[in-house]
Write a protein that holds these residues in place. Sequence first.
Motif, PDB file in Angstrom:
ATOM      1  N   TYR A 176       0.835  -1.162  -0.062  1.00 36.68           N
ATOM      2  CA  TYR A 176       0.045  -0.028  -0.080  1.00 36.68           C
ATOM      3  C   TYR A 176       0.870   1.157  -0.018  1.00 36.68           C
ATOM      4  CZ  TYR A 176      -4.217  -2.727   1.050  1.00 36.68           C
ATOM      5  OH  TYR A 176      -5.199  -3.738   0.741  1.00 36.68           O
ATOM      6  N   LEU A 177       2.135   1.172  -0.057  1.00 39.50           N
ATOM      7  CA  LEU A 177       2.978   2.245  -0.078  1.00 39.50           C
ATOM      8  C   LEU A 177       2.686   3.254  -1.055  1.00 39.50           C
ATOM      9  CD1 LEU A 177       5.282   3.169   1.759  1.00 39.50           C
ATOM     10  CD2 LEU A 177       6.993   2.396  -0.054  1.00 39.50           C
ATOM     11  N   GLU A 178       2.604   4.540  -0.657  1.00 40.73           N
ATOM     12  CA  GLU A 178       2.298   5.486  -1.568  1.00 40.73           C
ATOM     13  C   GLU A 178       3.366   6.415  -1.820  1.00 40.73           C
ATOM     14  OE1 GLU A 178      -1.398   7.306  -0.691  1.00 40.73           O
ATOM     15  OE2 GLU A 178      -2.612   5.671  -1.010  1.00 40.73           O
ATOM     16  N   VAL A 179       4.106   7.072  -0.750  1.00 40.30           N
ATOM     17  CA  VAL A 179       5.365   8.035  -0.746  1.00 40.30           C
ATOM     18  C   VAL A 179       6.439   7.426  -0.091  1.00 40.30           C
ATOM     19  CG1 VAL A 179       5.807  10.245   0.134  1.00 40.30           C
ATOM     20  CG2 VAL A 179       3.541   9.899  -0.573  1.00 40.30           C
ATOM     21  N   LEU A 180       7.595   7.403  -0.981  1.00 39.25           N
ATOM     22  CA  LEU A 180       8.742   6.787  -0.196  1.00 39.25           C
ATOM     23  C   LEU A 180       9.794   7.998  -0.541  1.00 39.25           C
ATOM     24  CD1 LEU A 180      10.651   4.519   1.051  1.00 39.25           C
ATOM     25  CD2 LEU A 180      10.964   3.846  -1.584  1.00 39.25           C
ATOM     26  N   ASN A 181      10.208   8.644   0.491  1.00 42.38           N
ATOM     27  CA  ASN A 181      11.279   9.562   0.380  1.00 42.38           C
ATOM     28  C   ASN A 181      12.599   9.274   1.290  1.00 42.38           C
ATOM     29  OD1 ASN A 181      12.844  11.990   0.226  1.00 42.38           O
ATOM     30  ND2 ASN A 181      11.214  13.279   0.700  1.00 42.38           N
ATOM     31  N   LEU A 182      13.751   8.832   0.334  1.00 45.55           N
ATOM     32  CA  LEU A 182      14.927   8.579   0.860  1.00 45.55           C
ATOM     33  C   LEU A 182      16.055   9.356   0.685  1.00 45.55           C
ATOM     34  CD1 LEU A 182      14.745   4.648   0.265  1.00 45.55           C
ATOM     35  CD2 LEU A 182      14.091   5.811   2.328  1.00 45.55           C
ATOM     36  N   GLY A 183      15.670  10.623   0.134  1.00 40.77           N
ATOM     37  CA  GLY A 183      16.626  11.557  -0.619  1.00 40.77           C
ATOM     38  C   GLY A 183      17.527  11.947   0.611  1.00 40.77           C
ATOM     39  N   ASN A 184      18.776  12.518   0.070  1.00 35.26           N
ATOM     40  CA  ASN A 184      19.562  13.060   0.897  1.00 35.26           C
ATOM     41  C   ASN A 184      20.150  12.165   1.840  1.00 35.26           C
ATOM     42  OD1 ASN A 184      17.834  15.486   0.017  1.00 35.26           O
ATOM     43  ND2 ASN A 184      19.900  16.597   0.182  1.00 35.26           N
TER      44      ASN A 184
ATOM     45  N   ARG B 117      16.827  11.291  -4.251  1.00 33.95           N
ATOM     46  CA  ARG B 117      17.754  12.133  -4.590  1.00 33.95           C
ATOM     47  C   ARG B 117      18.832  12.334  -3.780  1.00 33.95           C
ATOM     48  NH1 ARG B 117      16.367  17.825  -2.702  1.00 33.95           N
ATOM     49  NH2 ARG B 117      16.374  18.273  -4.961  1.00 33.95           N
ATOM     50  N   PHE B 118      19.920  12.915  -4.708  1.00 38.83           N
ATOM     51  CA  PHE B 118      21.142  13.005  -3.573  1.00 38.83           C
ATOM     52  C   PHE B 118      21.863  11.906  -2.851  1.00 38.83           C
ATOM     53  CE2 PHE B 118      19.880  17.141  -5.111  1.00 38.83           C
ATOM     54  CZ  PHE B 118      20.979  17.621  -5.614  1.00 38.83           C
ATOM     55  N   ASN B 119      21.875  10.898  -3.207  1.00 37.65           N
ATOM     56  CA  ASN B 119      22.490   9.645  -2.535  1.00 37.65           C
ATOM     57  C   ASN B 119      23.745   9.292  -3.402  1.00 37.65           C
ATOM     58  OD1 ASN B 119      20.904   8.428  -0.226  1.00 37.65           O
ATOM     59  ND2 ASN B 119      19.307   9.129  -1.457  1.00 37.65           N
TER      60      ASN B 119
END
Length: 1029
Positions: free
Chosen positions: A709-717, A740-742
Amino acid sequence: MVIGMLYQILCLLLAFLQYLQVACSWSSSSSFLHSTHLCLPEQRAALLEFKNTISLDDYCGIFASYPRTNSWNESTDCCSWEGVTCNKVTGHVIGIDLSDSCLHGSLHANNSLFHLQNLQWLDLSFNDLSGSLLENSSLFHLQGLHELNLAHNDFNGSISSELFTQLVSLTHLNLSHSGFSDLIPYEISLLSNLVSLDLSINAYSNLRFDAQGFDMLARNLTKIRNLVLDYVDMSGVAVSSFLNLTSSVESLSLRDCQLHGEFPSENFQLPYLQHIDLGWNENLTGYLPKTNLSRALKLLDLYYCGFRGSIPASFGNLTQIISIDLSGNSFAGQIPDFFGNLNKLTFLTFYSCNFSGQLPITMFNLTQITELDLSNNRLEGPLPNHVSELQLLEVFRLSNNSVSGGVPSWLFTLPSLQNLDLSHNKLTGPVDQIQKPNSVKYVDLSSNNIHGPIPSSFFDLVNLSTLHISSNNLSGVIESNMLSKLQNLYDLDLSNNGLLSLSTSGNDVNYSFPQLSKVSFSSCSIRQFPNFFRTSKLEFLDLSNNKISGGISKWEAEGWEQLTMLNLSYNFLTTLEQFPGKRLEVLDLHSNLLQGPILSTCLNLQMPNPPLFLSIFLISENNLTGNIPSLICNWTSLVVLDLSKNSLSGTIPECLGNFSYSLKFMNLQMNNFSGKIPDSFMNNLLKNLFLNDNQMDGLLPRSLANCSYLEVLNLGNNKLTDTFPHWLASLPSLQVLILRFNRLHGSIPNSIASSNFSALRIIDLSGNEFTGPLPTKLVQNLRAMKDVPKQKPSEPFLYKSTDRRVGYAYDYYQISVNVTMKRLEIELVKTLAIFIAMDFSNNLFCGQIPEALGELISLQMLNFSHNNFTGSIPPSLGNLVALESLDLSSNKLGGGIPSQLTNLTFLAVLNLSENNLVGPIPHGNQFGTFDNDSYSGNLGLCGLPLSEKCGNEEKRKPPAPKFKEDEDSAIPFIWKLAMMGYGCGLMLGLSSGYIVFTTGRPWWFVRMVERDWQKNVTKWIRSNKGRRN
């Protein structure tokens, strides 16, 4: 002569004696009849057989029902049994009333009750009879039956046509609330003697008329006076059929019948019409007739239809009218002042009717009115200064208008008033002193301009249970001794009165508030916790956005044991000895000055009794330090966990990936967490995960693929080192992916299945080390970016539950993601379903830009800058009609600028700089607003706005390829914009700064900021290169 007279007298005497004998004989015969049973044996047997074969409900008697068949026994005359009526001469049973008699079970086809051939009326309503009325049922042999009532039972299946072909003597038929389904047989039109027909509220079983069936009924039922078809599906019926109804109709009820079209105004003019209800037919339009409204009318209900026009002045002739409901229609103009003659009117609601103008004065002279609702219009002007009528008024709603002036005190002296709502108006001035307080229970004066202190007499409204005066300009101090008079007070909302505060006297603990459950004092001038809370049994407490400093001690938290929701956000709290209360479902402490290892301290104090009900825990934007204790995994009821924007460090506990089955939202962004991301995600309900802006390293956890059910995944920076996570493509609901920025590297696989990433709306891979060409297959899979942009999201993006615990987050919580748009890093505090963006900048992608990008017509932002793309700009990009920002700068693109790009009429920023483009710059639409900076570094370009003019004398040679400058040497220009209200379902509420850079207006300001920023950065880069050399 005398003899003759004697003879006549003798004859008269004999005649009189003979009369007496006959009279005595009749008297004796009558006495004999009354001394015997009227009930015929075969009819008694049939009734007793029915009693013995029907069951009684187990709950009989609980809801005031009782079995009338209990009085049926062989020792008494069946004509004396309860619910049985006999013909007094013949003894035949002619009527049976077993309504509300706890009967349970089915009526089989040969039921003995139907053998009573002389039955004229049969009432089996309000029981629990079930099954179907089968064809050839004995019921249909009762051809002398005049009245049949089977309402409020639990039958199933369709209505047998035989009921209508056999029972042609029926005058009254009631099959409402009975569970019948399917198409109503055309044979119903054979019941030409019907006076009353009720088929209403068989909605769940889809009972319906078609056009022919209803037209036949309207033409043939010439004696009908009462026609009730509420919730019958009539979507296939032509509304013109109602013109065929007989003029004898007195009651017409068609509520929620899915009617559509323009309803004939002639039906309002039927001479005997007393009751007409067309409510909840949202696609039914029409106009009220200007003349000849039925003067017999008592009830008019057009609730949420689509009627238009104005209210005719002829309403003033409806002297018999009792109830008028025109709510939710599209009327216009003023409300006519026609109320002077409506002396019987008890109910009037014009809610949301689009009325404007002044309040009619005669409306306040209605002597019988009990409910008056004029809310959600555009009414204006003041309320009357004095009103002596309205003595029976119980409910008065005038919210969401533009009513001005003061709040007259007579409102609080009306003897019958229970509910008063004047919220969201323009009322001003202080509230007058109340001379004779009434018994009102609900008062809402919120969202006005009322100023000054709350008058002391206001607290003499001792029956108040709800008091809302939020969002005004009230001032002063509310003393506990005054508030304590309101012993019945349950809900108190004084929020958003910046000059209002509460008494903090030590004597406050002497006052009790036995009913007080919900208190909202958000955005006032409270500096410490009021003492009187300790003597209350609060369940909801909102003290957010005040000036409360210090900490929450055990003493201050007394009286909070029953709390389920506590909001102390936006204060100056620094310490927390323990989490208050033991029944909390929502705890909001975000945006304070809390510091230190509070999580560890408080969690250790709670052991071994973790909170059982805590669903939402918000403690972001504080100064928390230390790590996340693994004890937090004992909070197994959590739905929302937000620890973001603190100084927490250490590793994230492994159990955090699967500790709560109900967890939907986890936000740990902008801390100092390090180590690997837990690879234990087994929670299929997780929808939003934010771990960005930390120091996380290692691989992306493969267990995220379990979060379907994941809708938003933010692993940036972060510092993640891995290849492109193609395994996330199996998540069907993933809409936002930010990496972004990994330190991600490698190419994006070409073999991506056609259904993968189909829901993505925002994808940000910028600032990594991805290489190789951009796969066309990936672009073609992004089907959500191909949809026509929506004006409204169809449903809330994060919270779809109606659970009141989650409702708090739905109303007040917000999340954010950052995107780089128009050279600026923008924080979107709503990851919206209507925002579409793709950012692959600052990587090592090469090859040509896929032509398939032109299919993504919903894209609003596209950034491919600082890569190694070659070839020409695809003309298909001219199809991206929603595009606002296009950045292809710092690549190796050649050829000309496609003229199709001038189709992008929403384009506010264009950056094609630092490429190998040649030829004339296209003109038209937005291209007339771009300056030199959009094209700099392309020596082969010519035409405005460049100084280089285009000529035909020689072909321009493309310049030698340029090397890309070191992106790490640039100075980031960070602009963060807060856009409130995530829980309202992903609608983009942008601040003025964001609008400026989205629309490019005013253009001079946008260009000034961008030009100055770029010049300064260029100078800085060159000067540093000079020093290094």
